[in-house]
Design a protein around this motif. Structure first.
Motif, PDB file in Angstrom:
ATOM      1  N   LEU A 178     -64.719   2.658 -44.218  1.00  7.63           N
ATOM      2  CA  LEU A 178     -63.393   2.231 -43.782  1.00  7.63           C
ATOM      3  C   LEU A 178     -63.223   2.627 -42.322  1.00  7.63           C
ATOM      4  CD1 LEU A 178     -60.509   1.174 -44.294  1.00  7.63           C
ATOM      5  CD2 LEU A 178     -59.908   3.492 -45.024  1.00  7.63           C
ATOM      6  N   ARG A 179     -63.035   1.625 -41.481  1.00  2.03           N
ATOM      7  CA  ARG A 179     -62.747   1.885 -40.062  1.00  2.03           C
ATOM      8  C   ARG A 179     -61.258   1.643 -39.832  1.00  2.03           C
ATOM      9  NH1 ARG A 179     -66.056  -0.771 -35.009  1.00  2.03           N
ATOM     10  NH2 ARG A 179     -67.659   0.667 -35.807  1.00  2.03           N
ATOM     11  N   VAL A 180     -60.550   2.669 -39.385  1.00  7.65           N
ATOM     12  CA  VAL A 180     -59.122   2.559 -39.066  1.00  7.65           C
ATOM     13  C   VAL A 180     -59.009   2.550 -37.545  1.00  7.65           C
ATOM     14  CG1 VAL A 180     -56.832   3.568 -39.337  1.00  7.65           C
ATOM     15  CG2 VAL A 180     -58.517   3.785 -41.184  1.00  7.65           C
ATOM     16  N   ILE A 181     -58.455   1.453 -37.021  1.00  2.71           N
ATOM     17  CA  ILE A 181     -58.442   1.187 -35.583  1.00  2.71           C
ATOM     18  C   ILE A 181     -56.993   1.213 -35.079  1.00  2.71           C
ATOM     19  CG2 ILE A 181     -59.094  -0.474 -33.776  1.00  2.71           C
ATOM     20  CD1 ILE A 181     -60.925  -1.726 -36.115  1.00  2.71           C
ATOM     21  N   ASP A 182     -56.804   1.858 -33.928  1.00  5.68           N
ATOM     22  CA  ASP A 182     -55.502   1.834 -33.254  1.00  5.68           C
ATOM     23  C   ASP A 182     -55.597   0.786 -32.147  1.00  5.68           C
ATOM     24  OD1 ASP A 182     -53.190   2.208 -31.859  1.00  5.68           O
ATOM     25  OD2 ASP A 182     -53.366   4.386 -31.708  1.00  5.68           O
ATOM     26  N   PRO A 183     -55.144  -0.457 -32.396  1.00  8.89           N
ATOM     27  CA  PRO A 183     -55.416  -1.533 -31.434  1.00  8.89           C
ATOM     28  C   PRO A 183     -54.677  -1.395 -30.110  1.00  8.89           C
ATOM     29  CG  PRO A 183     -54.041  -2.341 -33.230  1.00  8.89           C
ATOM     30  CD  PRO A 183     -54.465  -0.949 -33.605  1.00  8.89           C
ATOM     31  N   MET A 184     -53.508  -0.729 -30.119  1.00  2.85           N
ATOM     32  CA  MET A 184     -52.697  -0.653 -28.894  1.00  2.85           C
ATOM     33  C   MET A 184     -52.599   0.764 -28.333  1.00  2.85           C
ATOM     34  SD  MET A 184     -49.702  -3.313 -30.065  1.00  2.85           S
ATOM     35  CE  MET A 184     -48.856  -3.312 -28.497  1.00  2.85           C
ATOM     36  N   GLY A 185     -52.974   1.761 -29.133  1.00  6.56           N
ATOM     37  CA  GLY A 185     -52.898   3.150 -28.682  1.00  6.56           C
ATOM     38  C   GLY A 185     -51.619   3.837 -29.124  1.00  6.56           C
ATOM     39  N   GLU A 186     -51.742   5.163 -29.363  1.00  4.21           N
ATOM     40  CA  GLU A 186     -50.599   6.020 -29.708  1.00  4.21           C
ATOM     41  C   GLU A 186     -49.868   5.565 -30.966  1.00  4.21           C
ATOM     42  OE1 GLU A 186     -48.047   6.514 -26.249  1.00  4.21           O
ATOM     43  OE2 GLU A 186     -49.427   7.991 -25.408  1.00  4.21           O
ATOM     44  N   ILE A 198     -66.277  11.793 -42.803  1.00  3.19           N
ATOM     45  CA  ILE A 198     -65.933  11.213 -41.502  1.00  3.19           C
ATOM     46  C   ILE A 198     -67.230  10.982 -40.728  1.00  3.19           C
ATOM     47  CG2 ILE A 198     -64.642  11.483 -39.352  1.00  3.19           C
ATOM     48  CD1 ILE A 198     -62.722  13.345 -40.832  1.00  3.19           C
ATOM     49  N   LEU A 199     -67.592   9.710 -40.549  1.00  7.03           N
ATOM     50  CA  LEU A 199     -68.834   9.356 -39.875  1.00  7.03           C
ATOM     51  C   LEU A 199     -68.691   9.352 -38.364  1.00  7.03           C
ATOM     52  CD1 LEU A 199     -70.132   6.369 -42.034  1.00  7.03           C
ATOM     53  CD2 LEU A 199     -70.685   8.795 -42.268  1.00  7.03           C
ATOM     54  N   GLU A 200     -67.586   8.849 -37.889  1.00  7.90           N
ATOM     55  CA  GLU A 200     -67.356   8.780 -36.447  1.00  7.90           C
ATOM     56  C   GLU A 200     -65.855   8.884 -36.188  1.00  7.90           C
ATOM     57  OE1 GLU A 200     -68.286   6.049 -32.475  1.00  7.90           O
ATOM     58  OE2 GLU A 200     -69.017   5.382 -34.435  1.00  7.90           O
ATOM     59  N   ASP A 201     -65.515   9.695 -35.200  1.00  9.95           N
ATOM     60  CA  ASP A 201     -64.110   9.924 -34.858  1.00  9.95           C
ATOM     61  C   ASP A 201     -63.995   9.881 -33.344  1.00  9.95           C
ATOM     62  OD1 ASP A 201     -61.526  10.770 -34.481  1.00  9.95           O
ATOM     63  OD2 ASP A 201     -61.833  12.785 -35.298  1.00  9.95           O
ATOM     64  N   GLN A 202     -63.396   8.833 -32.833  1.00  6.61           N
ATOM     65  CA  GLN A 202     -63.295   8.667 -31.381  1.00  6.61           C
ATOM     66  C   GLN A 202     -62.096   9.381 -30.777  1.00  6.61           C
ATOM     67  OE1 GLN A 202     -63.402   4.384 -30.725  1.00  6.61           O
ATOM     68  NE2 GLN A 202     -65.642   4.419 -30.658  1.00  6.61           N
ATOM     69  N   LYS A 251     -56.335   6.029 -27.838  1.00  5.97           N
ATOM     70  CA  LYS A 251     -56.146   4.976 -26.858  1.00  5.97           C
ATOM     71  C   LYS A 251     -56.480   3.629 -27.508  1.00  5.97           C
ATOM     72  CE  LYS A 251     -56.847   7.908 -22.853  1.00  5.97           C
ATOM     73  NZ  LYS A 251     -56.696   9.120 -23.679  1.00  5.97           N
ATOM     74  N   ALA A 252     -56.045   2.557 -26.886  1.00  3.32           N
ATOM     75  CA  ALA A 252     -56.206   1.214 -27.461  1.00  3.32           C
ATOM     76  C   ALA A 252     -57.662   0.955 -27.842  1.00  3.32           C
ATOM     77  CB  ALA A 252     -55.723   0.161 -26.475  1.00  3.32           C
ATOM     78  N   GLY A 253     -57.870   0.576 -29.107  1.00  4.34           N
ATOM     79  CA  GLY A 253     -59.185   0.210 -29.593  1.00  4.34           C
ATOM     80  C   GLY A 253     -59.976   1.351 -30.205  1.00  4.34           C
ATOM     81  N   GLN A 254     -59.506   2.588 -30.080  1.00  5.91           N
ATOM     82  CA  GLN A 254     -60.237   3.713 -30.666  1.00  5.91           C
ATOM     83  C   GLN A 254     -60.074   3.737 -32.179  1.00  5.91           C
ATOM     84  OE1 GLN A 254     -58.899   7.124 -28.221  1.00  5.91           O
ATOM     85  NE2 GLN A 254     -60.985   7.145 -27.393  1.00  5.91           N
TER      86      GLN A 254
END
Length: 200
Positions: free
Chosen positions: A28-36, A84-88, A161-164
């Motif tokens: 499961l990848r959870v993405i913050d498309p706009m940031g914050e 947690i495989l990757e955490d940006q 941030k956006a996209g992380q």
């Protein structure tokens, strides 16, 4: 970086939520498309809803309140639910409950109807047979809670941030609920969407 292909994408509109099945081994990848923007996550074992994601056990075994890449999120029975495989971003909260109608009454002194993560989880998990009282403390992805030496909590703007994104691998077959958070303080006073991808 994980090498995986996308099975499904979902766009969670601001102040809303979704729920779905996630099979063992899926990511499961959870993405913050706009940031914050915070996203509350809750998970239940698919074939036994009494087994649920546990904040207390996860914090206990990780020996930190700030779980990140490499940490395991445990169930109330001490079984791994996610890795947690990757955490940006590197800053998430596992202390605070999902915002609820009562949150806005007690903390914000707002007695008007207000969307909340708790009610978005309740409504989206209901078709899977999950009752409101089964929903405990959520894993609040991208939420930035700072603990002072005296124990006082400060909720700062998310560091995302956006996209992380954060990527979680399911360690058992799960039912998962995910929101785009509705609490003003948690999202730097601007509500935004959340994107998710289910990968294999």
């Amino acid at each position: 970086m994980t090498h995986s292909h996308t099975l499904e994408c979902r766009h969670i509109e601001r102040q809303s939520g979704t729920a779905f099945r996630l099979k063992r081994g899926q990511i499961l990848r959870v993405i913050d498309p706009m940031g914050e923007q915070v996203s509350d996550l809750m998970a239940f074992r698919e074939d036994d809803l009494d087994e649920v994601l546990s904040s207390g056990r996860t914090i206990d075994y990780a020996n930190t309140i700030y779980v990140t890449t490499g940490h395991i999120l445990y169930s109330n029975r001490s079984n791994p639910m996610f890795t947690i495989l990757e955490d940006q971003v590197g800053r998430h909260d596992f202390l605070l409950t999902p915002c609820s109608p009562e949150t806005f009454q007690i903390i914000y002194d707002n007695h008007e109807p207000h969307p909340s993560c708790f009610m978005n989880l309740v409504n989206n998990l209901a078709p899977f047979g999950i009752a409101p009282d089964r929903i405990p403390t959520t894993f609040n992805i991208f939420m930035n809670v700072v603990v002072a030496p005296d124990g006082e909590l400060t909720i700062g703007p998310p560091l995302s941030k956006a996209g992380q994104f954060i990527e979680l691998r399911a360690e058992m077959d799960l039912i998962v609920g995910v929101t785009a958070c509705s609490a003003e303080m948690s999202n730097n006073h601007s509500f935004k969407p959340i994107d998710i991808e289910i990968r294999e």
